[in-house]
Scaffold this active site. Sequence first.
Site, short mmCIF file in Angstrom:
data_model
loop_
_atom_site.label_atom_id
_atom_site.label_comp_id
_atom_site.label_asym_id
_atom_site.label_seq_id
_atom_site.Cartn_x
_atom_site.Cartn_y
_atom_site.Cartn_z
N SER A 175 0.87 -1.18 0.00
CA SER A 175 0.00 0.00 0.00
C SER A 175 0.91 1.22 0.00
CB SER A 175 -0.93 -0.06 1.21
OG SER A 175 -1.71 1.09 1.32
N TYR A 189 -5.25 8.14 -6.03
CA TYR A 189 -4.25 7.15 -5.59
C TYR A 189 -4.60 6.58 -4.21
CZ TYR A 189 0.44 5.46 -4.22
OH TYR A 189 1.51 4.71 -3.78
N LYS A 193 -5.22 2.65 -2.63
CA LYS A 193 -4.35 2.05 -1.61
C LYS A 193 -5.12 1.72 -0.33
CE LYS A 193 -0.46 1.91 -3.87
NZ LYS A 193 0.18 0.63 -4.18
N1 LIG Z 1 8.01 5.11 -4.74
C1 LIG Z 1 7.26 5.56 -3.77
O1 LIG Z 1 7.40 6.69 -3.28
C2 LIG Z 1 6.20 4.66 -3.18
C3 LIG Z 1 5.66 3.61 -3.88
N2 LIG Z 1 4.67 2.85 -3.32
C4 LIG Z 1 4.09 1.72 -4.06
O2 LIG Z 1 5.11 0.76 -4.31
C5 LIG Z 1 4.87 0.10 -5.53
C6 LIG Z 1 6.12 0.22 -6.41
O3 LIG Z 1 6.38 1.57 -6.62
P1 LIG Z 1 7.70 2.07 -7.41
O4 LIG Z 1 8.78 1.10 -7.18
O5 LIG Z 1 7.86 3.49 -7.07
O6 LIG Z 1 7.15 1.98 -8.91
P2 LIG Z 1 7.90 1.88 -10.33
O7 LIG Z 1 7.07 2.69 -11.27
O8 LIG Z 1 9.33 2.18 -10.22
O9 LIG Z 1 7.68 0.35 -10.71
C7 LIG Z 1 6.40 -0.15 -10.92
C8 LIG Z 1 6.47 -1.59 -11.36
O10 LIG Z 1 5.15 -2.10 -11.53
C9 LIG Z 1 5.02 -2.61 -12.88
N3 LIG Z 1 3.65 -2.41 -13.34
C10 LIG Z 1 2.98 -1.22 -13.39
N4 LIG Z 1 1.75 -1.41 -13.90
C11 LIG Z 1 1.64 -2.74 -14.18
C12 LIG Z 1 0.61 -3.54 -14.72
N5 LIG Z 1 -0.56 -3.02 -15.13
N6 LIG Z 1 0.83 -4.86 -14.86
C13 LIG Z 1 2.00 -5.39 -14.49
N7 LIG Z 1 3.01 -4.69 -13.95
C14 LIG Z 1 2.84 -3.38 -13.81
C15 LIG Z 1 6.05 -1.83 -13.67
O11 LIG Z 1 6.47 -2.49 -14.86
P3 LIG Z 1 5.78 -2.19 -16.29
O12 LIG Z 1 5.50 -0.74 -16.36
O13 LIG Z 1 6.76 -2.68 -17.30
O14 LIG Z 1 4.53 -3.02 -16.29
C16 LIG Z 1 7.19 -1.79 -12.68
O15 LIG Z 1 7.87 -3.01 -12.65
C17 LIG Z 1 3.63 0.76 -6.13
O16 LIG Z 1 2.51 -0.03 -5.78
C18 LIG Z 1 3.56 2.10 -5.43
O17 LIG Z 1 2.26 2.60 -5.35
C19 LIG Z 1 4.21 3.08 -2.06
C20 LIG Z 1 4.72 4.11 -1.33
C21 LIG Z 1 5.76 4.98 -1.83
C1 LIG Z 2 1.15 10.96 14.68
C2 LIG Z 2 0.83 11.26 13.28
C3 LIG Z 2 1.97 11.19 12.34
C4 LIG Z 2 1.57 11.68 11.00
C5 LIG Z 2 2.65 11.62 10.00
C6 LIG Z 2 2.15 12.05 8.67
C7 LIG Z 2 3.15 11.93 7.58
C8 LIG Z 2 2.48 12.04 6.25
C9 LIG Z 2 3.39 11.85 5.10
C10 LIG Z 2 2.69 11.23 3.95
C11 LIG Z 2 3.59 10.92 2.83
C12 LIG Z 2 2.85 10.30 1.69
C13 LIG Z 2 3.74 9.38 0.96
C14 LIG Z 2 3.08 8.79 -0.25
C15 LIG Z 2 4.07 7.93 -0.96
C16 LIG Z 2 3.53 7.32 -2.21
O1 LIG Z 2 2.80 6.40 -2.15
C17 LIG Z 2 3.94 7.91 -3.51
N1 LIG Z 2 5.20 8.54 -3.50
C18 LIG Z 2 3.92 6.84 -4.60
O2 LIG Z 2 4.73 7.11 -5.69
#
Ligand SMILES: NC(=O)C1=CN([C@@H]2O[C@H](COP(=O)(O)OP(=O)(O)OC[C@H]3O[C@@H](n4cnc5c(N)ncnc54)[C@H](OP(=O)(O)O)[C@@H]3O)[C@@H](O)[C@H]2O)C=CC1
Ligand SMILES: CCCCCCCCCCCCCCCC(=O)[C@@H](N)CO
Length: 335
Positions: A175, A189, A193
């Site tokens: 998530s 988004y 999640k």
């Molecule tokens: N980076 C961040 O700040 C954060 C990320 N997340 C979550 O972590 C996960 C990974 O994020 P991140 O590493 O940044 O993402 P990236 O964009 O770097 O990687 C995403 C991956 O998912 C694959 N993908 C996307 N869509 C599909 C699809 N429809 N079918 C199959 N594969 C798919 C992509 O490959 P391809 O496009 O080739 O299919 C790729 O391998 C996500 O769920 C994101 O929401 C959560 C919190 C923070």
């Molecule tokens: C006691 C209370 C504490 C509260 C703390 C609040 C902090 C909030 C920060 C939220 C950051 C959001 C990150 C989203 C990341 C993400 O999913 C994307 N970057 C995906 O690409």
Amino acid sequence: MISWWIILAIFMIFLIILYFASPLITPKALKLQSSHVLVTGGSSGIGKALAINVAKRGANITLLARNKSKLQEAKVEVEKHFLNKDSQSVICISVDISKDYEAVEKAVQQAEDKFGPVALLVNCAGTSMTGVFEEILPSEFKRMLDINYLGSVYVTRAVVPSMKKQQLGRIVFVSSQAGQLGLFGYTAYSASKFALRGLAEALQMELKPYHIRVTLAFPPDTDTPGYAEEQKSKPKETHLISEVAGLFSPHEVAKSIIEDSTHGKFFSYMGLDGYMLSCLTCGMSPVISMMDATQQVITSGIFRVISLFYLDYFDRIVQKCKLERENIKDDKKTS
Ligand SMILES: NC(=O)C1=CN([C@@H]2O[C@H](COP(=O)(O)OP(=O)(O)OC[C@H]3O[C@@H](n4cnc5c(N)ncnc54)[C@H](OP(=O)(O)O)[C@@H]3O)[C@@H](O)[C@H]2O)C=CC1
Ligand SMILES: CCCCCCCCCCCCCCCC(=O)[C@@H](N)CO
């Protein structure tokens, strides 16, 4: 006065007992050596770091994503980290997890034919987008749900039958902190999640009797290609608010997810904000460790107070940015 000290001492002893008793009641760590780990989104960012982490632990790995050349590049990189080069391997399967259930089921079957039943499934494939609610195309709300939520449902649905037969396994849903609280810019988004939470909570209750544990991971901002893409169109408010929790590396996020899921924990979080958010939003999530449960009970009141200061800070950011925008508009009108 003395009685207060006695109460405090009893409380401390209680916490110390809980601390040592917790490992006795938490499930044993799942060993990944020679087992089958399937990572969706394993060709990039957090997913690739997860694959590298389990490669170091001796697992056979299936990477699922769409783009074939990115998959191939990731495979080469993951293979460099094998614990045992002679007995481990990686296969890549190109499939869009968000479209056709039959195609997903076929991909999972192909992976299980090669490496046997999946022992650890990590649902990491996902994508993000930010924007002001009324400026987001209606189709984007559906796209978020299709990839982030339904994609995880489909792959998990295809993996669970053989996992249940084995009576052993771990399932991770990735998530986000934005799946614990709603923030400016994340209407599309966050909803996708948050949906994973309902799924994970209900599913864990079904799978517990089969010794299968579900983990819900809440990563903060993580330095990945997906994050870089998100930066391009992020509203200033979203940028300033999420800055609070900092930026983490995909390898540290991957390490904590694998540690937590192999130990059967329900929540996986990072950093102090992650800890506070998880205690605060524990709701009726399952209890795996008495230590964690005690911390949730004790801290939720005080963390709620702290959260009010955070919320006030976020509201002030939103107000300041609104005024800035209005001033820019006025300047344009007068010039
Ligand atoms: N980076 C961040 O700040 C954060 C990320 N997340 C979550 O972590 C996960 C990974 O994020 P991140 O590493 O940044 O993402 P990236 O964009 O770097 O990687 C995403 C991956 O998912 C694959 N993908 C996307 N869509 C599909 C699809 N429809 N079918 C199959 N594969 C798919 C992509 O490959 P391809 O496009 O080739 O299919 C790729 O391998 C996500 O769920 C994101 O929401 C959560 C919190 C923070
Ligand atoms: C006691 C209370 C504490 C509260 C703390 C609040 C902090 C909030 C920060 C939220 C950051 C959001 C990150 C989203 C990341 C993400 O999913 C994307 N970057 C995906 O690409």
